[in-house]
Design a protein around this motif. Structure first.
Motif, PDB file in Angstrom:
ATOM      1  N   ALA A  52       0.812  -1.157  -0.151  1.00 18.85           N
ATOM      2  CA  ALA A  52      -0.140  -0.095  -0.007  1.00 18.85           C
ATOM      3  C   ALA A  52       0.906   1.199   0.014  1.00 18.85           C
ATOM      4  O   ALA A  52       0.770   2.430  -0.767  1.00 18.85           O
ATOM      5  N   VAL A  53       1.978   1.249   0.739  1.00 15.88           N
ATOM      6  CA  VAL A  53       2.906   2.380   0.854  1.00 15.88           C
ATOM      7  C   VAL A  53       3.384   2.674  -0.635  1.00 15.88           C
ATOM      8  O   VAL A  53       3.400   3.625  -1.134  1.00 15.88           O
ATOM      9  N   CYS A  54       3.866   1.392  -1.355  1.00 10.94           N
ATOM     10  CA  CYS A  54       4.493   1.452  -2.489  1.00 10.94           C
ATOM     11  C   CYS A  54       3.366   2.231  -3.539  1.00 10.94           C
ATOM     12  O   CYS A  54       3.522   2.999  -4.395  1.00 10.94           O
ATOM     13  N   ARG A  55       2.179   1.663  -3.488  1.00  7.79           N
ATOM     14  CA  ARG A  55       0.929   1.994  -4.160  1.00  7.79           C
ATOM     15  C   ARG A  55       0.691   3.531  -4.125  1.00  7.79           C
ATOM     16  O   ARG A  55       0.743   4.249  -4.983  1.00  7.79           O
ATOM     17  N   ARG A  56       1.030   4.047  -2.938  1.00  4.59           N
ATOM     18  CA  ARG A  56       0.573   5.521  -2.581  1.00  4.59           C
ATOM     19  C   ARG A  56       1.768   6.401  -3.142  1.00  4.59           C
ATOM     20  O   ARG A  56       1.521   7.430  -3.811  1.00  4.59           O
ATOM     21  N   TRP A  57       3.002   6.072  -3.005  1.00  2.81           N
ATOM     22  CA  TRP A  57       4.188   6.522  -3.796  1.00  2.81           C
ATOM     23  C   TRP A  57       3.894   6.495  -5.381  1.00  2.81           C
ATOM     24  O   TRP A  57       4.243   7.579  -5.755  1.00  2.81           O
ATOM     25  N   LEU A  58       3.626   5.630  -5.876  1.00  4.01           N
ATOM     26  CA  LEU A  58       3.704   5.476  -7.090  1.00  4.01           C
ATOM     27  C   LEU A  58       2.439   6.140  -7.626  1.00  4.01           C
ATOM     28  O   LEU A  58       2.447   6.913  -8.732  1.00  4.01           O
ATOM     29  N   GLU A  59       1.299   6.226  -7.119  1.00  7.62           N
ATOM     30  CA  GLU A  59       0.142   7.230  -7.516  1.00  7.62           C
ATOM     31  C   GLU A  59       0.677   8.532  -7.497  1.00  7.62           C
ATOM     32  O   GLU A  59       0.134   9.435  -8.303  1.00  7.62           O
ATOM     33  N   GLY A  60       1.412   8.865  -6.291  1.00  3.69           N
ATOM     34  CA  GLY A  60       1.623  10.312  -6.367  1.00  3.69           C
ATOM     35  C   GLY A  60       2.747  10.785  -7.240  1.00  3.69           C
ATOM     36  O   GLY A  60       2.146  11.872  -7.811  1.00  3.69           O
ATOM     37  N   ALA A  61       3.392   9.858  -7.494  1.00  9.92           N
ATOM     38  CA  ALA A  61       4.383  10.277  -8.648  1.00  9.92           C
ATOM     39  C   ALA A  61       3.695  10.361 -10.220  1.00  9.92           C
ATOM     40  O   ALA A  61       3.979  11.375 -10.894  1.00  9.92           O
ATOM     41  N   ARG A  62       2.728   9.351 -10.237  1.00 11.11           N
ATOM     42  CA  ARG A  62       1.799   9.495 -11.508  1.00 11.11           C
ATOM     43  C   ARG A  62       1.057  10.960 -11.620  1.00 11.11           C
ATOM     44  O   ARG A  62       0.799  11.391 -12.722  1.00 11.11           O
ATOM     45  N   ALA A  63       0.525  11.286 -10.358  1.00 12.60           N
ATOM     46  CA  ALA A  63      -0.183  12.327 -10.471  1.00 12.60           C
ATOM     47  C   ALA A  63       0.756  13.681 -10.547  1.00 12.60           C
ATOM     48  O   ALA A  63       0.216  14.389 -11.472  1.00 12.60           O
ATOM     49  N   ARG A  64       1.805  13.463 -10.167  1.00 10.45           N
ATOM     50  CA  ARG A  64       2.838  14.789 -10.537  1.00 10.45           C
ATOM     51  C   ARG A  64       3.279  14.725 -11.859  1.00 10.45           C
ATOM     52  O   ARG A  64       3.386  15.778 -12.639  1.00 10.45           O
ATOM     53  N   LEU A  65       3.654  13.733 -12.620  1.00  7.15           N
ATOM     54  CA  LEU A  65       3.831  13.237 -13.948  1.00  7.15           C
ATOM     55  C   LEU A  65       2.719  13.885 -14.803  1.00  7.15           C
ATOM     56  O   LEU A  65       2.659  14.635 -15.870  1.00  7.15           O
ATOM     57  N   ASP A  66       1.689  13.644 -14.578  1.00  8.78           N
ATOM     58  CA  ASP A  66       0.423  13.975 -15.239  1.00  8.78           C
ATOM     59  C   ASP A  66       0.096  15.421 -15.320  1.00  8.78           C
ATOM     60  O   ASP A  66      -0.255  16.026 -16.274  1.00  8.78           O
ATOM     61  N   ALA A  67       0.402  16.021 -14.172  1.00  7.90           N
ATOM     62  CA  ALA A  67       0.266  17.518 -14.022  1.00  7.90           C
ATOM     63  C   ALA A  67       1.340  18.221 -14.748  1.00  7.90           C
ATOM     64  O   ALA A  67       1.043  19.327 -15.568  1.00  7.90           O
ATOM     65  N   VAL A  68       2.388  17.711 -14.760  1.00  8.12           N
ATOM     66  CA  VAL A  68       3.446  18.303 -15.691  1.00  8.12           C
ATOM     67  C   VAL A  68       3.157  18.186 -17.106  1.00  8.12           C
ATOM     68  O   VAL A  68       3.231  19.160 -18.029  1.00  8.12           O
ATOM     69  N   LEU A  69       2.581  16.884 -17.676  1.00  6.99           N
ATOM     70  CA  LEU A  69       2.469  16.730 -18.983  1.00  6.99           C
ATOM     71  C   LEU A  69       1.072  17.450 -19.525  1.00  6.99           C
ATOM     72  O   LEU A  69       1.108  17.912 -20.552  1.00  6.99           O
ATOM     73  N   ALA A  70       0.186  18.028 -18.624  1.00  8.20           N
ATOM     74  CA  ALA A  70      -0.969  18.709 -18.661  1.00  8.20           C
ATOM     75  C   ALA A  70      -0.468  20.177 -19.020  1.00  8.20           C
ATOM     76  O   ALA A  70      -1.054  20.841 -19.968  1.00  8.20           O
ATOM     77  N   GLU A  71       0.367  20.607 -18.175  1.00  7.39           N
ATOM     78  CA  GLU A  71       0.827  21.730 -18.388  1.00  7.39           C
ATOM     79  C   GLU A  71       1.636  22.007 -19.590  1.00  7.39           C
ATOM     80  O   GLU A  71       1.777  23.221 -20.316  1.00  7.39           O
ATOM     81  N   ASP A  72       2.523  20.950 -20.006  1.00  8.03           N
ATOM     82  CA  ASP A  72       2.986  21.084 -21.293  1.00  8.03           C
ATOM     83  C   ASP A  72       2.127  21.149 -22.481  1.00  8.03           C
ATOM     84  O   ASP A  72       2.426  21.856 -23.386  1.00  8.03           O
ATOM     85  N   GLU A  73       1.237  20.377 -22.626  1.00  6.22           N
ATOM     86  CA  GLU A  73       0.033  20.159 -23.641  1.00  6.22           C
ATOM     87  C   GLU A  73      -0.547  21.565 -23.447  1.00  6.22           C
ATOM     88  O   GLU A  73      -1.058  22.102 -24.644  1.00  6.22           O
TER      89      GLU A  73
END
Length: 87
Positions: A52-73
């Motif tokens: 569960a800890v690993c999943r939370r970290w990975l979901e947080g990283a994915r959200a950050r990447l998605d936010a950066v990609l959305a800004e780039d678009e």
């Protein structure tokens, strides 16, 4: 606060790599067998916490990447009026 029975911090206070490494060790111990039912259940529960800890970290990283990609678009956020690139 550190878990005095295992010498490791509670799962919720771990970083991704530490949780992942301990999870790998838990899986190896379970796969090796030789533990009592009670020990195996405790290992399984710890593994679930670590996963569960690993999943939370990975979901947080994915959200950050998605936010950066959305800004780039959306294009550059620089509103100086300068042209993008040579003209």
């Amino acid at each position: 606060m550190e878990d005095t029975s295992t010498g490791t911090p509670p799962a919720g206070e771990m970083g991704y790599e530490q949780a992942r490494d301990e999870l790998v060790a838990v899986v190896r111990r379970l796969e090796a067998g030789g533990s009592t039912l009670e020990e195996s259940l405790a290992l399984w529960e710890r593994g679930e916490e670590l996963a569960a800890v690993c999943r939370r970290w990975l979901e947080g990283a994915r959200a950050r990447l998605d936010a950066v990609l959305a800004e780039d678009e959306e294009g550059p956020s620089d509103d100086t009026g300068a042209a993008d690139g040579p003209g």
